[in-house]
Motif scaffolding. Sequence first.
Motif, PDB file in Angstrom:
ATOM      1  N   GLY A  26       0.779  -1.233   0.000  1.00  0.00           N
ATOM      2  CA  GLY A  26       0.000   0.000   0.000  1.00  0.00           C
ATOM      3  C   GLY A  26       0.806   1.277   0.000  1.00  0.00           C
ATOM      4  N   SER A  27       2.136   1.197   0.076  1.00  0.00           N
ATOM      5  CA  SER A  27       2.966   2.394   0.125  1.00  0.00           C
ATOM      6  C   SER A  27       2.955   3.119  -1.216  1.00  0.00           C
ATOM      7  N   LEU A  28       2.793   4.452  -1.181  1.00  0.00           N
ATOM      8  CA  LEU A  28       2.803   5.250  -2.404  1.00  0.00           C
ATOM      9  C   LEU A  28       4.197   5.366  -3.006  1.00  0.00           C
ATOM     10  N   GLN A  29       5.223   4.930  -2.284  1.00  0.00           N
ATOM     11  CA  GLN A  29       6.562   4.924  -2.861  1.00  0.00           C
ATOM     12  C   GLN A  29       6.639   3.980  -4.050  1.00  0.00           C
ATOM     13  N   LEU A  30       5.753   2.965  -4.073  1.00  0.00           N
ATOM     14  CA  LEU A  30       5.800   1.983  -5.152  1.00  0.00           C
ATOM     15  C   LEU A  30       4.488   1.826  -5.910  1.00  0.00           C
ATOM     16  N   ARG A  31       3.379   1.844  -5.192  1.00  0.00           N
ATOM     17  CA  ARG A  31       2.110   1.554  -5.879  1.00  0.00           C
ATOM     18  C   ARG A  31       1.588   2.790  -6.610  1.00  0.00           C
ATOM     19  N   HIS A  32       0.660   2.565  -7.528  1.00  0.00           N
ATOM     20  CA  HIS A  32       0.054   3.652  -8.294  1.00  0.00           C
ATOM     21  C   HIS A  32      -1.449   3.670  -8.010  1.00  0.00           C
ATOM     22  N   PRO A  33      -1.975   4.741  -7.395  1.00  0.00           N
ATOM     23  CA  PRO A  33      -3.401   4.795  -7.058  1.00  0.00           C
ATOM     24  C   PRO A  33      -4.274   4.656  -8.301  1.00  0.00           C
ATOM     25  N   SER A  34      -5.377   3.932  -8.157  1.00  0.00           N
ATOM     26  CA  SER A  34      -6.314   3.755  -9.270  1.00  0.00           C
ATOM     27  C   SER A  34      -7.469   4.747  -9.209  1.00  0.00           C
ATOM     28  N   LYS A  35      -7.596   5.456  -8.079  1.00  0.00           N
ATOM     29  CA  LYS A  35      -8.652   6.456  -7.911  1.00  0.00           C
ATOM     30  C   LYS A  35      -8.192   7.492  -6.894  1.00  0.00           C
ATOM     31  N   VAL A  36      -8.898   8.605  -6.828  1.00  0.00           N
ATOM     32  CA  VAL A  36      -8.590   9.612  -5.822  1.00  0.00           C
ATOM     33  C   VAL A  36      -8.999   9.070  -4.461  1.00  0.00           C
ATOM     34  N   GLU A  37      -8.079   9.089  -3.512  1.00  0.00           N
ATOM     35  CA  GLU A  37      -8.357   8.531  -2.193  1.00  0.00           C
ATOM     36  C   GLU A  37      -7.673   9.359  -1.114  1.00  0.00           C
ATOM     37  N   GLU A  38      -8.278   9.390   0.057  1.00  0.00           N
ATOM     38  CA  GLU A  38      -7.673  10.079   1.188  1.00  0.00           C
ATOM     39  C   GLU A  38      -6.627   9.172   1.824  1.00  0.00           C
ATOM     40  N   VAL A  39      -5.455   9.734   2.115  1.00  0.00           N
ATOM     41  CA  VAL A  39      -4.357   8.957   2.687  1.00  0.00           C
ATOM     42  C   VAL A  39      -3.807   9.685   3.910  1.00  0.00           C
ATOM     43  N   SER A  40      -3.003   8.964   4.689  1.00  0.00           N
ATOM     44  CA  SER A  40      -2.421   9.568   5.896  1.00  0.00           C
ATOM     45  C   SER A  40      -1.053  10.179   5.629  1.00  0.00           C
ATOM     46  N   VAL A  41      -0.333   9.648   4.629  1.00  0.00           N
ATOM     47  CA  VAL A  41       0.984  10.187   4.280  1.00  0.00           C
ATOM     48  C   VAL A  41       1.167  10.187   2.769  1.00  0.00           C
ATOM     49  N   LEU A  42       2.023  11.074   2.291  1.00  0.00           N
ATOM     50  CA  LEU A  42       2.411  11.145   0.884  1.00  0.00           C
ATOM     51  C   LEU A  42       3.928  11.139   0.796  1.00  0.00           C
ATOM     52  N   SER A  43       4.436  10.799  -0.376  1.00  0.00           N
ATOM     53  CA  SER A  43       5.878  10.810  -0.594  1.00  0.00           C
ATOM     54  C   SER A  43       6.358  12.230  -0.845  1.00  0.00           C
ATOM     55  N   GLY A  44       7.419  12.642  -0.151  1.00  0.00           N
ATOM     56  CA  GLY A  44       7.912  14.010  -0.266  1.00  0.00           C
ATOM     57  C   GLY A  44       8.393  14.380  -1.651  1.00  0.00           C
ATOM     58  N   CYS A  45       8.752  13.375  -2.471  1.00  0.00           N
ATOM     59  CA  CYS A  45       9.260  13.683  -3.810  1.00  0.00           C
ATOM     60  C   CYS A  45       8.149  13.792  -4.845  1.00  0.00           C
ATOM     61  N   ASN A  46       6.897  13.620  -4.429  1.00  0.00           N
ATOM     62  CA  ASN A  46       5.778  13.773  -5.364  1.00  0.00           C
ATOM     63  C   ASN A  46       4.548  14.251  -4.606  1.00  0.00           C
ATOM     64  N   MET A  47       4.611  15.508  -4.175  1.00  0.00           N
ATOM     65  CA  MET A  47       3.544  16.048  -3.341  1.00  0.00           C
ATOM     66  C   MET A  47       3.322  17.518  -3.664  1.00  0.00           C
ATOM     67  N   LEU A  48       2.137  17.858  -4.154  1.00  0.00           N
ATOM     68  CA  LEU A  48       1.715  19.242  -4.320  1.00  0.00           C
ATOM     69  C   LEU A  48       1.165  19.718  -2.987  1.00  0.00           C
ATOM     70  N   ILE A  49       1.722  20.793  -2.445  1.00  0.00           N
ATOM     71  CA  ILE A  49       1.396  21.221  -1.085  1.00  0.00           C
ATOM     72  C   ILE A  49       0.816  22.627  -1.093  1.00  0.00           C
ATOM     73  N   ARG A  50      -0.257  22.818  -0.349  1.00  0.00           N
ATOM     74  CA  ARG A  50      -0.826  24.149  -0.174  1.00  0.00           C
ATOM     75  C   ARG A  50       0.107  24.929   0.765  1.00  0.00           C
ATOM     76  N   THR A  51       0.675  26.009   0.270  1.00  0.00           N
ATOM     77  CA  THR A  51       1.683  26.748   1.036  1.00  0.00           C
ATOM     78  C   THR A  51       1.148  27.223   2.375  1.00  0.00           C
ATOM     79  N   GLN A  52      -0.066  27.721   2.387  1.00  0.00           N
ATOM     80  CA  GLN A  52      -0.671  28.225   3.616  1.00  0.00           C
ATOM     81  C   GLN A  52      -0.725  27.140   4.685  1.00  0.00           C
ATOM     82  N   ALA A  53      -1.080  25.923   4.289  1.00  0.00           N
ATOM     83  CA  ALA A  53      -1.179  24.814   5.241  1.00  0.00           C
ATOM     84  C   ALA A  53       0.188  24.444   5.800  1.00  0.00           C
ATOM     85  N   ALA A  54       1.211  24.398   4.919  1.00  0.00           N
ATOM     86  CA  ALA A  54       2.554  24.045   5.366  1.00  0.00           C
ATOM     87  C   ALA A  54       3.106  25.076   6.349  1.00  0.00           C
ATOM     88  N   ILE A  55       2.834  26.351   6.081  1.00  0.00           N
ATOM     89  CA  ILE A  55       3.292  27.411   6.987  1.00  0.00           C
ATOM     90  C   ILE A  55       2.554  27.321   8.318  1.00  0.00           C
TER      91      ILE A  55
END
Length: 364
Positions: free
Chosen positions: A152-181
């Motif tokens: 189930g790790s996103l480091q290797l698998r490819h999602p087949s649909k949009v799904e809510e997850v608890s973690v994302l890989s730092g090398c492939n993550m679009l981040i809302r700047t306001q949230a990160a700050i």
Amino acid sequence: MQRAQLTIGVVVHNEVQHLPRLLQNLENIVGAHEADIIFVDNASTDSTLARIEHWSAQQENRNIQIIARLRNNLALARNDVIHKTQTKWLFFWDADCGMNRDSWERHLEILQSNVIHENVAAIGGGNSAQGPKSFLVSGLQSMSRNWISHMGSLQLRHPSKVEEVSVLSGCNMLIRTQAAIQVDGCDSWFHPVGEDLSLCHRLTKAGWVLLAAPNLEIDHYQNQTVISWMEKMFAYGLAQVQIATQYPQHFKGLRGAQCLAVILLAFASVLTPLLVLSLFAIYTLAYVTLAVKNGPRSIHYIFCGWALSFLSHLAYATGEVYALTSWLYCKFSPTYQGRSRIVKEQKTTQALVPDPIVNHEISP
């Protein structure tokens, strides 16, 4: 000048071997008005910084910032990008990663889609192993098709649909700047791995939502040896337990069950060596069964995936067990408590000292 849609953050440390592909990718794939670029040189000791400065000086109509750090810390370097970003969204582009124009356009389009609600802090996808034909690359490509390997790790698998997850890989993550700050970015205690997990847990703890989406894959270039790959897996195993000590929610659900099972089996195997052979047989049978079920592949392809999967999980589990036993010793050893308090006070004092950086901009 047209305002960019997002900012690309590129953190580098001694990346001379990856720079030609990285810079060519940025120049050919990313339109000048589509993204600002922030480079953070993480205390490189080779010519990485000089080459980036030379390339940046030749770029017309691009808004580029370069930050030169005097101390190597990946979490703090990512935080430099977060705090310098002027756009609504940012994307970390690691030096050993890349994508084609179609993939880049899908990353831009997803930000305008109806899946991005106001409570979404980040969205990302999977990684595809690329590189010269080798045991490692073939093994990783095979592992991406087998649940026994990626679990189930996103480091290797490819999602087949949009799904809510608890973690994302730092090398492939679009981040809302306001949230990160809002959550103060990455936890600087986690270096060189685990900083992306700390950011994800800080975001979800603050009530933000993380999403994984299909067709957002990036290419992750692999040119390391199997030994260095296992060392990385050992470090990732260490990070899992270290993250859980600071963010207990990391071990909720399936991830926690997997980690607990690995640790219990590891200790049981020491007491009962015969269990190792039994687990090895079950592991092999399950992997081959799923590999055959997932479609026709060569024996070489399946063997590489099975062997690398086993070696990766062995190194990963060793890291988890080592981290857990170290944590238990630190937690309950009376001898350690005094030293731990002194070290903690020293680290707290050091954390108050600003981390030196040199910053300059190259704008059109």
